[in-house]
Design an enzyme around this catalytic site. Structure first.
Site, PDB file in Angstrom:
ATOM      1  N   SER B 128       0.813  -1.219   0.000  1.00  0.00           N
ATOM      2  CA  SER B 128       0.000   0.000   0.000  1.00  0.00           C
ATOM      3  C   SER B 128       0.851   1.275   0.000  1.00  0.00           C
ATOM      4  O   SER B 128       0.353   2.351  -0.309  1.00  0.00           O
ATOM      5  CB  SER B 128      -0.946   0.002   1.195  1.00  0.00           C
ATOM      6  OG  SER B 128      -0.228   0.139   2.398  1.00  0.00           O
ATOM      7  N   LYS B 165       0.686   4.318   6.738  1.00  0.00           N
ATOM      8  CA  LYS B 165       0.078   5.221   5.757  1.00  0.00           C
ATOM      9  C   LYS B 165       0.547   6.667   5.963  1.00  0.00           C
ATOM     10  O   LYS B 165       1.116   7.000   7.001  1.00  0.00           O
ATOM     11  CB  LYS B 165      -1.449   5.196   5.894  1.00  0.00           C
ATOM     12  CG  LYS B 165      -2.139   3.868   5.572  1.00  0.00           C
ATOM     13  CD  LYS B 165      -2.210   3.610   4.088  1.00  0.00           C
ATOM     14  CE  LYS B 165      -2.965   2.308   3.815  1.00  0.00           C
ATOM     15  NZ  LYS B 165      -2.293   1.116   4.417  1.00  0.00           N
TER      16      LYS B 165
END
Lengths: 209, 209
Positions: B128, B165
């Site tokens: 990700s 993230k």
DNA sequence: TATTATACTGTATATATATTCAGTATAATA
DNA sequence: TATTATACTGAATATATATACAGTATAATA
């Protein structure tokens, strides 16, 4: 290592603090100021005592020639081999030699950090290996070797230009250097006409932030 | 920091090597010996140039009064602090606690390796954060802190799920976690209804191969 | 073209600094 | 009891060292 007296410990500590603050050791006079002594010989005798007991070494004749001994206790106790590795800037042209003018700085790093041994760090320029997760300004650990397989990431030099790419050798007189970025194209080297030098193999990567 | 010339870089490097070897900086004369100069003024002018460009500071009047600027490790008492840091597997569910069952192994690493201090390594799962150069199985150095800014890469826990993230806090009761990969979508956390825990901040990265 | 930065040699010197010598005093050993 | 280690003051000095001054030469800028 013999016993240290409380006062000698104070002096030793004052030397450490001085080095930490300034980057260089104190003179006898500096120690006097810090400790409140009125004679430089007070510092001198303490230094000689600390030297005799093995806490410091004193370079004869040199000014500020005090070296703290035994600060490497961490490495000894952990029995981990830590070496200093040079960081070499990947200049647009020119080979990444270990000559001191190319060395950005030296970084300490455990020698078995990446499983395989390595010789230096190379600072990456450009984004040609982006999809392999190698970004601009990353440090890649390079092992100086000519023993590479198809698919290895290598550091190669073509006509004084240094580059990091995937390595493939489809035939005996041809080498293909493949980037990991669609914006770049393959580099095909004809060994019969072009100069090619394999600087080494990519072993691991460090990103400082 | 202005540009350094190759020769000035040589001198700077020679000073660093001298300090590393002896524990104290060189005199002008020492630099001449190392560099092959025949006049102490050659060292002097190089030192003044390095000072002007911000690479060193020179204590006026003091002998060996050279301080390397922007390098905390080398000149501080000569030793390098190496610590053992745990590698924590990023299990799909569950918090990355330092409990021993989550620790893959301990790796030695200089404590100032990434500039900022850090507490553990986290092994990354998934892609990700691919476009930020963070790939599967990479080790990211994590600092346990709640002091993060918009745009920082963070390690966060949402309902026992741990994720890496980009961090953004657009309003007081909302947090957005943004991936660096078009195949993934943003995670929006409503702090009024959902549980959110900030494990720490991304400091640096290591790829073992 | 003049000026500035780089990169040196060579000489000179004020002073920063290590280091020795002469004392004083206390506490711990042998 | 004599000796040694610790813990200082105070003065003297040889030298280690920073630093200024006078040059030479090349390359880069304005």
């Amino acid at each position: 290592m013999k016993d240290i007296t409380p006062q000698q410990n104070k002096v030793l500590n004052c030397i450490k603090v001085y080095i930490k603050g300034t980057g260089f050791p104190p003179t006898r006079s500096d120690i006097c100021k810090e400790m409140g002594f009125k004679s430089p010989n007070s510092a001198e005798t303490h230094l000689r005592a600390l030297e005799k007991k093995g806490f410091i070494s004193i370079a004869s004749g040199a000014s500020r020639g005090i070296t703290i001994i035994g600060e490497e206790s961490e490495q000894e106790s952990g029995s981990i081999e830590t070496d200093n590795y040079p960081i070499i800037g990947l200049v647009a042209a020119g080979s990444p030699t270990l000559a001191s003018e190319n060395i950005e700085k030296q970084v300490p790093c455990p020698s078995n950090f990446f499983g395989s041994p390595f010789d230096y760090f190379l600072r990456v320029k450009g984004l040609s290996m982006k999809d392999a997760g190698i970004m601009e300004d990353d440090l890649i650990a390079v092992q100086k070797t000519h023993d590479v397989k198809n698919g290895d990431i290598v550091v190669a030099r073509i006509d004084d230009e240094v580059t990091v790419k995937y390595f493939t050798k489809p035939s005996n007189d041809k080498i293909v250097l493949e980037p990991a970025n669609d914006d770049f194209s393959d580099i095909e080297v004809d060994l019969r006409s072009e100069e090619f030098f394999l600087e080494g193999k990519y072993i691991g990567l460090i990103r400082e932030n």
